[in-house]
Write a protein that holds these residues in place. Structure first.
Motif, short mmCIF file in Angstrom:
data_model
loop_
_atom_site.label_atom_id
_atom_site.label_comp_id
_atom_site.label_asym_id
_atom_site.label_seq_id
_atom_site.Cartn_x
_atom_site.Cartn_y
_atom_site.Cartn_z
N SER A 167 -80.75 -14.40 58.19
CA SER A 167 -81.70 -15.05 59.10
C SER A 167 -81.04 -16.07 60.00
N SER A 168 -79.80 -16.46 59.66
CA SER A 168 -79.04 -17.36 60.53
C SER A 168 -78.05 -16.58 61.40
N GLY A 169 -78.10 -15.26 61.32
CA GLY A 169 -77.24 -14.44 62.16
C GLY A 169 -75.83 -14.27 61.61
N ILE A 170 -75.63 -14.63 60.33
CA ILE A 170 -74.30 -14.54 59.71
C ILE A 170 -74.11 -13.15 59.12
N ALA A 171 -73.09 -12.44 59.57
CA ALA A 171 -72.88 -11.05 59.15
C ALA A 171 -71.82 -10.90 58.07
N GLU A 172 -70.94 -11.88 57.90
CA GLU A 172 -69.89 -11.80 56.89
C GLU A 172 -69.48 -13.21 56.47
N ILE A 173 -68.97 -13.30 55.25
CA ILE A 173 -68.56 -14.60 54.70
C ILE A 173 -67.28 -14.42 53.90
N LYS A 174 -66.66 -15.54 53.58
CA LYS A 174 -65.48 -15.55 52.71
C LYS A 174 -65.95 -15.58 51.25
N THR A 175 -65.45 -14.66 50.45
CA THR A 175 -65.75 -14.65 49.03
C THR A 175 -64.45 -14.54 48.23
N TYR A 176 -64.55 -14.91 46.95
CA TYR A 176 -63.42 -14.68 46.05
C TYR A 176 -63.39 -13.21 45.64
N ARG A 177 -62.22 -12.65 45.62
CA ARG A 177 -62.07 -11.28 45.13
C ARG A 177 -62.47 -11.23 43.67
N PRO A 178 -63.25 -10.21 43.26
CA PRO A 178 -63.65 -10.12 41.85
C PRO A 178 -62.44 -10.09 40.93
N LEU A 179 -62.57 -10.78 39.81
CA LEU A 179 -61.48 -10.83 38.84
C LEU A 179 -61.12 -9.44 38.31
N THR A 180 -59.85 -9.28 38.02
CA THR A 180 -59.38 -8.14 37.24
C THR A 180 -59.00 -8.67 35.86
N VAL A 181 -59.67 -8.16 34.83
CA VAL A 181 -59.47 -8.66 33.46
C VAL A 181 -58.84 -7.55 32.62
N ALA A 182 -57.69 -7.84 32.06
CA ALA A 182 -57.00 -6.88 31.19
C ALA A 182 -57.52 -7.03 29.76
N VAL A 183 -57.81 -5.91 29.13
CA VAL A 183 -58.27 -5.89 27.74
C VAL A 183 -57.17 -5.27 26.87
N VAL A 184 -56.73 -6.04 25.88
CA VAL A 184 -55.67 -5.58 24.98
C VAL A 184 -56.23 -5.51 23.56
N SER A 185 -56.11 -4.37 22.95
CA SER A 185 -56.48 -4.21 21.54
C SER A 185 -55.22 -4.03 20.71
#
Length: 411
Positions: A167-185
């Motif tokens: 509604s403010s005319g903003i089409a894109e923003i800066k975001t943090y890249r989603p985490l990559t989480v390693a799982v070790v068993s």
């Protein structure tokens, strides 16, 4: 073990928060792809919303002083999306919801209150309703004004946040890249579902529990697999896992003769074992493989669930850049008597009955997962307390724990 040798949960969370930093990788994200992403910067309004005075109803716009004198000819039609200009004195405009209010008009009459007549082909408007200045007119900037903060760094984007940005005319923003989480068993006793169990083996359920928990926050999972009980294999697996943003292992929080993860981490980085004053889930490990944080959880399934949601969750949210990491809780009365006070805070698997009382699963063993499937959340029994039926205790629904935290503009 005495209470003095146990680390209180709040102290553990504070230490974890101070030792784990937010990942700094940012990316530009179109708002249609930003749901559940975390904002990497404050976002301010570029325009006021609404950008002009507009009608809140379908009806008629006019000056109050004019209609108080006589019926007004309706000379203008103003649909949404038009630019009506000036309303002449002594005239009225037909107007629709969301349309700009013509300059000079100071009132909009709802169409149900309008009294219409015809004279020589011209519609005349009058009313017997009470009128007030700016009636049914939404002022410009009612929602927000230029420069207002629409989103803060660390906010999680919900559908309503995305709508506000649009509604403010903003089409894109800066975001943090989603985490990559390693799982070790770790452990030779673990077999993968679908395979045939050998004597002494169990199926590796914790891997799937952790992967599901991680994905519930929108993070990416990197499955390193089940590592054999050998030092060189463990070192190789941890080096591979360290290419992720954070590592989580299960079964490596206790120190035993057959646990190679401790020696491997010591060779590759640093390690610290804690004994947390919670039940289930006393053992917990925090370390680093190179510069990558690693969290070691217990091996029992319910202890994995509790330590992930009470400890690892806050670390992951901090690592992702979330501004709010605290857990929302509720208070409900117990529907039973707690039998014995303990030196550790207990997280018991419970649900609410039809009277909104907390009832517990009859078996609270840390090795059981069926009780967590039965439950709706945790009831928290504080250290050294023995609450009885009717006493209020903290209830934490799984629905609050298994998602990114909601953030609001007034926080």
């Amino acid at each position: 073990m005495s209470a003095s040798k146990l680390l209180p949960l709040e102290d553990a969370i504070e230490q974890l928060s101070s030792r784990v930093q937010t990942c700094s990788l940012e990316e530009t994200t179109p708002i249609e792809q930003a749901l559940n992403r975390v904002s990497a910067s404050d976002v301010n309004a570029r325009i006021s919303q609404p950008p002009f005075h507009n009608s809140a109803v379908d009806g008629y716009a006019f000056r109050i002083s004019d209609i108080q004198k006589s019926a007004l000819p309706v000379t203008m039609r103003v649909p949404a999306g038009s630019a009506p200009g000036q309303l002449k004195e002594g005239e009225a405009a037909r107007i629709f919801t969301g349309a700009p209010v013509p300059e000079g008009a100071d009132c909009v009459l709802m169409q149900e209150s309008a009294e219409l007549s015809e004279l020589n082909g011209t519609t005349l408007l009058s009313t017997s309703s009470n009128l007030s200045l700016n009636q049914n007119i939404r002022p410009a900037g009612q929602d927000f004004q230029v420069g207002d903060t629409l989103l803060r760094k660390g906010d999680v984007l919900r559908p309503q946040n995305i709508s506000l940005l649009a509604s403010s005319g903003i089409a894109e923003i800066k975001t943090y890249r989603p985490l990559t989480v390693a799982v070790v068993s770790t452990g030779d006793e673990l077999a993968q579902p679908g395979s045939e169990l050998k004597p002494g083996q169990i199926y590796n359920s914790n891997q799937y529990l952790l992967e599901g928990l991680i994905r519930s926050f929108g993070f990416e999972v990197r499955n390193i697999g089940c590592v054999a009980d050998k030092l060189d294999a463990t070192i190789e697996a941890l080096n591979k896992a360290a290419e992720s943003d954070i590592i989580i292992s299960s079964g490596g929080a206790s120190v035993g003769e057959e646990d190679y993860i401790k020696a491997a981490i010591e060779e590759l980085g640093e390690i610290d074992f804690w004994r947390i004053a919670i039940k289930p889930g006393k053992p917990f490990m925090l370390g680093k493989v190179g510069d990558t944080p690693i969290l070691g959880l217990p091996g029992n399934p319910s202890a994995v669930l509790v330590t992930f949601l009470m400890l690892a969750r806050s670390v992951l949210l901090k690592r992702q850049g979330c501004r709010v990491t605290q857990i929302r809780t509720h208070q409900f009365p117990l529907g039973f008597n707690w039998k014995k006070a303990g030196i550790r805070r207990e997280f018991i698997r419970v649900r609410l009955n039809e009277d909104n009382q907390i009832i517990a699963h009859p078996n609270q063993s840390s090795g059981m997962m069926s009780s967590s499937c039965w439950a709706e959340g945790f009831a928290v029994i504080p250290e050294n307390t023995c609450p009885q039926a009717g006493d209020l205790v903290t209830f934490i629904p799984f629905s609050h724990l298994l998602q990114l935290p909601e953030t609001t503009l007034d926080q």
